[in-house]
Scaffold this motif. Sequence first.
Motif, PDB file in Angstrom:
ATOM      1  N   LYS A  89       0.817  -1.221   0.000  1.00 34.05           N
ATOM      2  CA  LYS A  89       0.000   0.000   0.000  1.00 34.05           C
ATOM      3  C   LYS A  89       0.849   1.268   0.000  1.00 34.05           C
ATOM      4  O   LYS A  89       0.556   2.245   0.713  1.00 34.05           O
ATOM      5  CB  LYS A  89      -0.984  -0.001   1.179  1.00 34.05           C
ATOM      6  CG  LYS A  89      -1.938  -1.185   1.173  1.00 34.05           C
ATOM      7  CD  LYS A  89      -3.038  -1.042   2.191  1.00 34.05           C
ATOM      8  CE  LYS A  89      -3.931  -2.281   2.207  1.00 34.05           C
ATOM      9  NZ  LYS A  89      -4.511  -2.599   0.906  1.00 34.05           N
ATOM     10  N   LEU A  90       1.908   1.258  -0.785  1.00 32.47           N
ATOM     11  CA  LEU A  90       2.678   2.485  -0.989  1.00 32.47           C
ATOM     12  C   LEU A  90       1.819   3.463  -1.783  1.00 32.47           C
ATOM     13  O   LEU A  90       1.193   3.069  -2.773  1.00 32.47           O
ATOM     14  CB  LEU A  90       3.960   2.190  -1.764  1.00 32.47           C
ATOM     15  CG  LEU A  90       4.956   3.347  -1.903  1.00 32.47           C
ATOM     16  CD1 LEU A  90       5.648   3.606  -0.559  1.00 32.47           C
ATOM     17  CD2 LEU A  90       6.005   3.023  -2.973  1.00 32.47           C
ATOM     18  N   PRO A  91       1.722   4.739  -1.377  1.00 37.45           N
ATOM     19  CA  PRO A  91       0.901   5.711  -2.108  1.00 37.45           C
ATOM     20  C   PRO A  91       1.276   5.782  -3.582  1.00 37.45           C
ATOM     21  O   PRO A  91       2.459   5.660  -3.933  1.00 37.45           O
ATOM     22  CB  PRO A  91       1.211   7.029  -1.395  1.00 37.45           C
ATOM     23  CG  PRO A  91       1.657   6.639  -0.030  1.00 37.45           C
ATOM     24  CD  PRO A  91       2.378   5.337  -0.193  1.00 37.45           C
ATOM     25  N   ASN A 166      -3.108  17.125   3.231  1.00 36.52           N
ATOM     26  CA  ASN A 166      -2.046  16.163   3.521  1.00 36.52           C
ATOM     27  C   ASN A 166      -2.173  14.865   2.728  1.00 36.52           C
ATOM     28  O   ASN A 166      -1.533  13.868   3.051  1.00 36.52           O
ATOM     29  CB  ASN A 166      -2.029  15.851   5.019  1.00 36.52           C
ATOM     30  CG  ASN A 166      -1.652  17.070   5.840  1.00 36.52           C
ATOM     31  OD1 ASN A 166      -0.746  17.817   5.473  1.00 36.52           O
ATOM     32  ND2 ASN A 166      -2.353  17.285   6.952  1.00 36.52           N
ATOM     33  N   ASN A 167      -3.015  14.898   1.698  1.00 35.64           N
ATOM     34  CA  ASN A 167      -3.172  13.729   0.831  1.00 35.64           C
ATOM     35  C   ASN A 167      -2.597  14.082  -0.541  1.00 35.64           C
ATOM     36  O   ASN A 167      -3.209  14.831  -1.304  1.00 35.64           O
ATOM     37  CB  ASN A 167      -4.649  13.350   0.703  1.00 35.64           C
ATOM     38  CG  ASN A 167      -5.204  12.797   1.982  1.00 35.64           C
ATOM     39  OD1 ASN A 167      -5.108  11.614   2.261  1.00 35.64           O
ATOM     40  ND2 ASN A 167      -5.789  13.663   2.796  1.00 35.64           N
ATOM     41  N   TYR A 168      -1.423  13.558  -0.847  1.00 35.26           N
ATOM     42  CA  TYR A 168      -0.711  13.977  -2.043  1.00 35.26           C
ATOM     43  C   TYR A 168      -1.040  13.082  -3.235  1.00 35.26           C
ATOM     44  O   TYR A 168      -1.484  11.953  -3.092  1.00 35.26           O
ATOM     45  CB  TYR A 168       0.800  13.946  -1.790  1.00 35.26           C
ATOM     46  CG  TYR A 168       1.215  14.809  -0.626  1.00 35.26           C
ATOM     47  CD1 TYR A 168       1.185  16.199  -0.724  1.00 35.26           C
ATOM     48  CD2 TYR A 168       1.621  14.233   0.580  1.00 35.26           C
ATOM     49  CE1 TYR A 168       1.555  16.995   0.351  1.00 35.26           C
ATOM     50  CE2 TYR A 168       1.988  15.017   1.656  1.00 35.26           C
ATOM     51  CZ  TYR A 168       1.950  16.391   1.539  1.00 35.26           C
ATOM     52  OH  TYR A 168       2.308  17.181   2.605  1.00 35.26           O
ATOM     53  N   ASP A 169      -0.788  13.623  -4.432  1.00 36.44           N
ATOM     54  CA  ASP A 169      -0.766  12.818  -5.634  1.00 36.44           C
ATOM     55  C   ASP A 169       0.446  13.251  -6.453  1.00 36.44           C
ATOM     56  O   ASP A 169       1.271  14.039  -5.979  1.00 36.44           O
ATOM     57  CB  ASP A 169      -2.082  12.913  -6.422  1.00 36.44           C
ATOM     58  CG  ASP A 169      -2.396  14.323  -6.896  1.00 36.44           C
ATOM     59  OD1 ASP A 169      -1.454  15.076  -7.245  1.00 36.44           O
ATOM     60  OD2 ASP A 169      -3.578  14.688  -6.931  1.00 36.44           O
ATOM     61  N   THR A 252      -7.900  15.397  -8.178  1.00 35.75           N
ATOM     62  CA  THR A 252      -8.507  16.673  -7.779  1.00 35.75           C
ATOM     63  C   THR A 252      -8.625  17.624  -8.950  1.00 35.75           C
ATOM     64  O   THR A 252      -9.630  18.343  -9.094  1.00 35.75           O
ATOM     65  CB  THR A 252      -7.667  17.332  -6.667  1.00 35.75           C
ATOM     66  OG1 THR A 252      -7.520  16.408  -5.593  1.00 35.75           O
ATOM     67  CG2 THR A 252      -8.337  18.602  -6.153  1.00 35.75           C
ATOM     68  N   LEU A 253      -7.610  17.650  -9.811  1.00 33.62           N
ATOM     69  CA  LEU A 253      -7.578  18.624 -10.898  1.00 33.62           C
ATOM     70  C   LEU A 253      -8.646  18.394 -11.959  1.00 33.62           C
ATOM     71  O   LEU A 253      -8.900  19.280 -12.771  1.00 33.62           O
ATOM     72  CB  LEU A 253      -6.197  18.623 -11.558  1.00 33.62           C
ATOM     73  CG  LEU A 253      -5.082  19.278 -10.742  1.00 33.62           C
ATOM     74  CD1 LEU A 253      -3.764  19.171 -11.471  1.00 33.62           C
ATOM     75  CD2 LEU A 253      -5.409  20.749 -10.473  1.00 33.62           C
ATOM     76  N   LYS A 254      -9.287  17.237 -11.961  1.00 32.39           N
ATOM     77  CA  LYS A 254     -10.335  16.981 -12.949  1.00 32.39           C
ATOM     78  C   LYS A 254     -11.632  17.736 -12.622  1.00 32.39           C
ATOM     79  O   LYS A 254     -12.522  17.807 -13.458  1.00 32.39           O
ATOM     80  CB  LYS A 254     -10.615  15.484 -13.055  1.00 32.39           C
ATOM     81  CG  LYS A 254      -9.467  14.693 -13.671  1.00 32.39           C
ATOM     82  CD  LYS A 254      -9.204  15.096 -15.109  1.00 32.39           C
ATOM     83  CE  LYS A 254      -8.076  14.292 -15.728  1.00 32.39           C
ATOM     84  NZ  LYS A 254      -7.807  14.655 -17.136  1.00 32.39           N
ATOM     85  N   GLY A 255     -11.752  18.256 -11.383  1.00 37.50           N
ATOM     86  CA  GLY A 255     -12.897  19.107 -11.046  1.00 37.50           C
ATOM     87  C   GLY A 255     -14.228  18.396 -10.965  1.00 37.50           C
ATOM     88  O   GLY A 255     -15.289  19.040 -11.052  1.00 37.50           O
ATOM     89  N   LEU A 256     -14.219  17.084 -10.771  1.00 36.21           N
ATOM     90  CA  LEU A 256     -15.473  16.328 -10.722  1.00 36.21           C
ATOM     91  C   LEU A 256     -16.394  16.841  -9.632  1.00 36.21           C
ATOM     92  O   LEU A 256     -17.629  16.861  -9.803  1.00 36.21           O
ATOM     93  CB  LEU A 256     -15.173  14.836 -10.514  1.00 36.21           C
ATOM     94  CG  LEU A 256     -16.374  13.909 -10.340  1.00 36.21           C
ATOM     95  CD1 LEU A 256     -17.288  13.945 -11.559  1.00 36.21           C
ATOM     96  CD2 LEU A 256     -15.906  12.473 -10.050  1.00 36.21           C
ATOM     97  N   ALA A 281     -11.173   5.244 -13.246  1.00 37.45           N
ATOM     98  CA  ALA A 281     -10.677   5.071 -11.887  1.00 37.45           C
ATOM     99  C   ALA A 281     -10.612   6.405 -11.165  1.00 37.45           C
ATOM    100  O   ALA A 281     -10.473   7.460 -11.794  1.00 37.45           O
ATOM    101  CB  ALA A 281      -9.289   4.433 -11.927  1.00 37.45           C
ATOM    102  N   ILE A 282     -10.720   6.369  -9.841  1.00 36.10           N
ATOM    103  CA  ILE A 282     -10.663   7.582  -9.022  1.00 36.10           C
ATOM    104  C   ILE A 282      -9.488   7.458  -8.062  1.00 36.10           C
ATOM    105  O   ILE A 282      -9.338   6.438  -7.378  1.00 36.10           O
ATOM    106  CB  ILE A 282     -11.977   7.800  -8.247  1.00 36.10           C
ATOM    107  CG1 ILE A 282     -13.145   7.920  -9.228  1.00 36.10           C
ATOM    108  CG2 ILE A 282     -11.891   9.046  -7.375  1.00 36.10           C
ATOM    109  CD1 ILE A 282     -14.514   8.066  -8.561  1.00 36.10           C
ATOM    110  N   ASP A 283      -8.642   8.499  -8.026  1.00 39.20           N
ATOM    111  CA  ASP A 283      -7.480   8.497  -7.144  1.00 39.20           C
ATOM    112  C   ASP A 283      -7.926   8.238  -5.698  1.00 39.20           C
ATOM    113  O   ASP A 283      -8.922   8.809  -5.240  1.00 39.20           O
ATOM    114  CB  ASP A 283      -6.776   9.857  -7.249  1.00 39.20           C
ATOM    115  CG  ASP A 283      -5.475   9.884  -6.482  1.00 39.20           C
ATOM    116  OD1 ASP A 283      -4.494   9.318  -6.970  1.00 39.20           O
ATOM    117  OD2 ASP A 283      -5.454  10.469  -5.376  1.00 39.20           O
ATOM    118  N   PRO A 284      -7.204   7.367  -4.974  1.00 36.96           N
ATOM    119  CA  PRO A 284      -7.648   6.969  -3.624  1.00 36.96           C
ATOM    120  C   PRO A 284      -7.917   8.135  -2.678  1.00 36.96           C
ATOM    121  O   PRO A 284      -8.913   8.133  -1.951  1.00 36.96           O
ATOM    122  CB  PRO A 284      -6.493   6.099  -3.119  1.00 36.96           C
ATOM    123  CG  PRO A 284      -5.892   5.526  -4.344  1.00 36.96           C
ATOM    124  CD  PRO A 284      -6.005   6.606  -5.393  1.00 36.96           C
TER     125      PRO A 284
END
Length: 418
Positions: A89-91, A166-169, A252-256, A281-284
Amino acid sequence: MWIRLFSEKSIHKQMKILVAGYNTVKNGIGVSGRERLLLEISRKFLDNGIVVDAFFGNLKGKNASFLKPVSFLFGVLNPLIKRINNLIKLPSYKNRYYSELFYDICLRRKICGKYDYIITTNPWIPKTARKAKMHKIEIILLAGNPSDNLIFDLIRIEKSKINLVNNYDAFDFIKRLNKYNEFAVNVDKVITINEFTANTFQQDQYFQNSIVFNVNLVQSIIISQSPNSKLTNEEEFTSTDLNVFYLAHTTTLKGLHYLMETIINLNSSLGLKIKLYIGGAIDPSYSKIVLDKFKKYNFFEFLGPLNNQAKVLYYYNCDIFVCPSIIDMSPATVFEAMANRKPVILTEGCGNKWIIKNKINGFIAKTKDPDDLADKLMWCTTNKHLLQSMGENAFNSYVYYLSQKSQQINRIIDFIIT
């Protein structure tokens, strides 16, 4: 013109080009749009006798001899490392960072004085760039995104709004941005495929020594006239005021979240029945926002990743496609929708907005503006009978600009060798 220039430049030696792409090539076709364009440029050079060595992160199927894996170890170990990282489960942003670092180390070994140019879609290769400069090799970036420095700032602001600080991508990981900027200061030329993206590089201080060149270009998309099968729940498409399709690998940048908030407001305040089908797919980290805030509403359907046949089914059955990105290079899904005869709503933050004409083949909405997006969707509900003809216009626009692609690629090649 460019053949004449090549002849003049190569009186003393034959020109040699190293092409570098990070993503997969399967049977000679790039998985991503930028890789496909990179291959088209490479083949143009090859057709005119220029030596091209093209190194990609992963090759599958049967490929031409000029296509080479960046390293046997990368092709074997990188997928294995990804599977291990998934187990522990590495980011995902760290997974991407280390994979790109591994790629950079492998590609650097290919650099030698025999090359005149490096053309790459991967701007996270600072080690390769430094070695190229030692050999006086010109570095050309075929941009796959707007400037990462602009993206970094925008995503930090947006994540603070939705409590994801604090949740990075991959786009707000500072170590990855530092690699990007180390590469940027060594770039000689940047090629973009729309003016929006070109402006982001022209304003980026790290690219101040680069020449930025732009062409307006559309991506080649498989065009499907109609699906060859039907959805099992097709009846629900006839019981709504508007069926909206959204498709992306969502971060986040997709603005959904702006699109979903808009539809909630329209349905609750005006009693409309707008249904949103969410593909991909949606980023975790971002999915926490979607699950906690939106999944309770029954007018959102989460489809997950879709194969080509399923995508065509939803393009065919929905009334309109919406791309609400905060910032985006040139979403291929916009062209997919147009190729499948659907009008498109996209934001001013999308680079391929140049192809959209309001009320002709779609709409351009203000970025991060639910009220303006609501106005566009309301127009679609009250003028639903016009959407089919707008979809035909979208198709015709796509086909017309696709016919200009070869000419634009020739302009790119002229720019590279002059």
